[in-house]
Design a protein around this motif. Structure first.
Motif, PDB file in Angstrom:
ATOM      1  N   GLY A  47      25.586  -5.867  22.085  1.00 33.50           N
ATOM      2  CA  GLY A  47      24.195  -5.211  21.283  1.00 33.50           C
ATOM      3  C   GLY A  47      23.676  -6.870  21.011  1.00 33.50           C
ATOM      4  O   GLY A  47      24.057  -8.267  20.747  1.00 33.50           O
ATOM      5  N   GLY A  48      22.148  -6.591  20.737  1.00 33.25           N
ATOM      6  CA  GLY A  48      22.073  -7.985  20.229  1.00 33.25           C
ATOM      7  C   GLY A  48      21.508  -9.115  21.674  1.00 33.25           C
ATOM      8  O   GLY A  48      21.780  -8.591  22.654  1.00 33.25           O
ATOM      9  N   ARG A  49      22.148 -10.610  21.593  1.00 31.22           N
ATOM     10  CA  ARG A  49      22.522 -11.048  22.404  1.00 31.22           C
ATOM     11  C   ARG A  49      23.758 -10.746  23.199  1.00 31.22           C
ATOM     12  O   ARG A  49      23.842 -11.635  24.127  1.00 31.22           O
ATOM     13  N   ILE A  50      24.617  -9.882  23.216  1.00 29.57           N
ATOM     14  CA  ILE A  50      25.468  -9.965  23.622  1.00 29.57           C
ATOM     15  C   ILE A  50      25.234  -8.895  25.042  1.00 29.57           C
ATOM     16  O   ILE A  50      25.282  -8.004  24.310  1.00 29.57           O
ATOM     17  N   ARG A  51      25.540  -8.661  25.680  1.00 30.67           N
ATOM     18  CA  ARG A  51      26.167  -7.704  26.810  1.00 30.67           C
ATOM     19  C   ARG A  51      26.925  -7.021  26.594  1.00 30.67           C
ATOM     20  O   ARG A  51      26.932  -6.265  26.797  1.00 30.67           O
ATOM     21  N   ILE A  52      28.038  -7.465  27.226  1.00 32.70           N
ATOM     22  CA  ILE A  52      29.109  -7.543  26.660  1.00 32.70           C
ATOM     23  C   ILE A  52      30.674  -8.508  26.221  1.00 32.70           C
ATOM     24  O   ILE A  52      29.908  -9.773  26.807  1.00 32.70           O
ATOM     25  N   GLY A  53      31.605  -8.123  24.954  1.00 34.79           N
ATOM     26  CA  GLY A  53      32.295  -8.431  24.770  1.00 34.79           C
ATOM     27  C   GLY A  53      33.344  -8.023  24.543  1.00 34.79           C
ATOM     28  O   GLY A  53      33.723  -6.833  24.116  1.00 34.79           O
ATOM     29  N   ASN A  54      34.626  -8.324  24.495  1.00 36.25           N
ATOM     30  CA  ASN A  54      36.467  -8.293  24.360  1.00 36.25           C
ATOM     31  C   ASN A  54      36.652  -9.412  23.175  1.00 36.25           C
ATOM     32  O   ASN A  54      36.545 -10.969  23.615  1.00 36.25           O
ATOM     33  N   GLN A  55      37.799  -8.985  22.299  1.00 41.26           N
ATOM     34  CA  GLN A  55      38.750  -9.445  21.676  1.00 41.26           C
ATOM     35  C   GLN A  55      40.065  -8.696  21.471  1.00 41.26           C
ATOM     36  O   GLN A  55      40.077  -8.114  21.770  1.00 41.26           O
ATOM     37  N   VAL A  56      40.979 -10.399  21.893  1.00 39.87           N
ATOM     38  CA  VAL A  56      42.349 -10.019  21.179  1.00 39.87           C
ATOM     39  C   VAL A  56      42.858 -10.545  20.650  1.00 39.87           C
ATOM     40  O   VAL A  56      42.246 -12.005  20.121  1.00 39.87           O
ATOM     41  N   GLY A  57      44.417 -10.720  19.551  1.00 41.00           N
ATOM     42  CA  GLY A  57      43.934 -11.082  18.505  1.00 41.00           C
ATOM     43  C   GLY A  57      45.137 -10.260  17.514  1.00 41.00           C
ATOM     44  O   GLY A  57      46.170  -9.675  18.917  1.00 41.00           O
ATOM     45  N   ARG A  58      45.547 -11.366  16.881  1.00 37.37           N
ATOM     46  CA  ARG A  58      46.806 -10.881  15.645  1.00 37.37           C
ATOM     47  C   ARG A  58      47.246 -10.786  14.362  1.00 37.37           C
ATOM     48  O   ARG A  58      45.922 -11.484  14.001  1.00 37.37           O
ATOM     49  N   VAL A  59      47.138  -9.692  13.657  1.00 39.17           N
ATOM     50  CA  VAL A  59      47.380  -9.823  12.202  1.00 39.17           C
ATOM     51  C   VAL A  59      48.311 -11.051  11.984  1.00 39.17           C
ATOM     52  O   VAL A  59      49.804 -10.898  12.659  1.00 39.17           O
ATOM     53  N   THR A  60      48.147 -12.016  10.391  1.00 39.83           N
ATOM     54  CA  THR A  60      48.648 -13.232  10.608  1.00 39.83           C
ATOM     55  C   THR A  60      49.527 -13.584   8.954  1.00 39.83           C
ATOM     56  O   THR A  60      49.962 -14.228   8.585  1.00 39.83           O
ATOM     57  N   GLY A  61      49.240 -11.987   8.972  1.00 37.40           N
ATOM     58  CA  GLY A  61      49.228 -11.918   6.919  1.00 37.40           C
ATOM     59  C   GLY A  61      48.684 -10.612   5.849  1.00 37.40           C
ATOM     60  O   GLY A  61      48.016 -10.041   7.257  1.00 37.40           O
ATOM     61  N   THR A  62      49.305 -10.483   5.414  1.00 35.00           N
ATOM     62  CA  THR A  62      48.519  -9.326   4.692  1.00 35.00           C
ATOM     63  C   THR A  62      47.395  -8.862   4.895  1.00 35.00           C
ATOM     64  O   THR A  62      46.671  -7.943   4.994  1.00 35.00           O
ATOM     65  N   ASN A  63      46.516  -9.952   4.655  1.00 32.61           N
ATOM     66  CA  ASN A  63      44.638 -10.013   5.375  1.00 32.61           C
ATOM     67  C   ASN A  63      44.450 -10.969   6.127  1.00 32.61           C
ATOM     68  O   ASN A  63      42.762 -11.146   6.029  1.00 32.61           O
ATOM     69  N   THR A  64      45.009 -10.817   6.800  1.00 29.08           N
ATOM     70  CA  THR A  64      44.582 -12.690   7.615  1.00 29.08           C
ATOM     71  C   THR A  64      44.368 -12.088   9.259  1.00 29.08           C
ATOM     72  O   THR A  64      45.967 -11.372   9.589  1.00 29.08           O
ATOM     73  N   ILE A  65      43.994 -12.520   9.526  1.00 28.77           N
ATOM     74  CA  ILE A  65      43.887 -12.616  11.395  1.00 28.77           C
ATOM     75  C   ILE A  65      43.309 -13.418  12.398  1.00 28.77           C
ATOM     76  O   ILE A  65      42.552 -14.630  11.898  1.00 28.77           O
ATOM     77  N   GLU A  66      43.791 -13.634  13.250  1.00 21.78           N
ATOM     78  CA  GLU A  66      43.113 -14.304  13.977  1.00 21.78           C
ATOM     79  C   GLU A  66      42.668 -14.100  15.163  1.00 21.78           C
ATOM     80  O   GLU A  66      44.077 -12.644  16.290  1.00 21.78           O
ATOM     81  N   LEU A  67      41.557 -14.090  15.644  1.00 18.61           N
ATOM     82  CA  LEU A  67      41.834 -13.467  17.376  1.00 18.61           C
ATOM     83  C   LEU A  67      40.837 -14.607  18.079  1.00 18.61           C
ATOM     84  O   LEU A  67      40.710 -16.349  18.258  1.00 18.61           O
TER      85      LEU A  67
END
Length: 120
Positions: A47-67
């Motif tokens: 949506g917007g300026r993004i035709r298509i995108g994807n993400q992969v990541g992991r949970v790093t703590g009780t309220n933190t993530i990295e992607l």
């Protein structure tokens, strides 16, 4: 194994939109969708300026993530980057995400961005 149930509850099968991303590419009209499986996170966005995108990541703590993320823009550019985020909640009970991010390919720089859950 760590307990990532709160992040699962806050992100899994939920949609988010941009609240603030002045330095980034996503903006009004960009919708993010996440799936959480244990500590693994996958997502799509468009949506917007993004035709298509994807993400992969992991949970790093009780309220933190990295992607890691990648996208093709409506102008045909291909871009990739990284982000570290904090998952929290606003005063309306909606899940919020705050990221520090940077580009790895296709662009330079980085910044901070915030997202809020889309509630039907």
């Amino acid at each position: 194994m760590a307990d990532f149930s709160e992040i699962h509850q806050r992100l899994n099968n939920r949609r988010f939109t941009v609240a603030n991303n002045t330095q980034g590419l996503s903006g009004t009209g960009t919708v993010f969708r996440y799936v959480v499986d244990g500590e693994a996170i996958t997502g799509t966005y468009q949506g917007g300026r993004i035709r298509i995108g994807n993400q992969v990541g992991r949970v790093t703590g009780t309220n933190t993530i990295e992607l890691l993320y990648q996208c093709v823009t409506t102008e045909g550019e291909i871009l990739a980057g990284w982000s570290r985020g904090v998952v929290s909640q606003d005063h309306h009970g909606r899940t919020t995400l705050h990221f520090v991010w940077g580009w790895l390919s296709g662009a330079t720089g980085g910044g901070e961005s915030s997202y809020v859950e889309l509630v039907d």
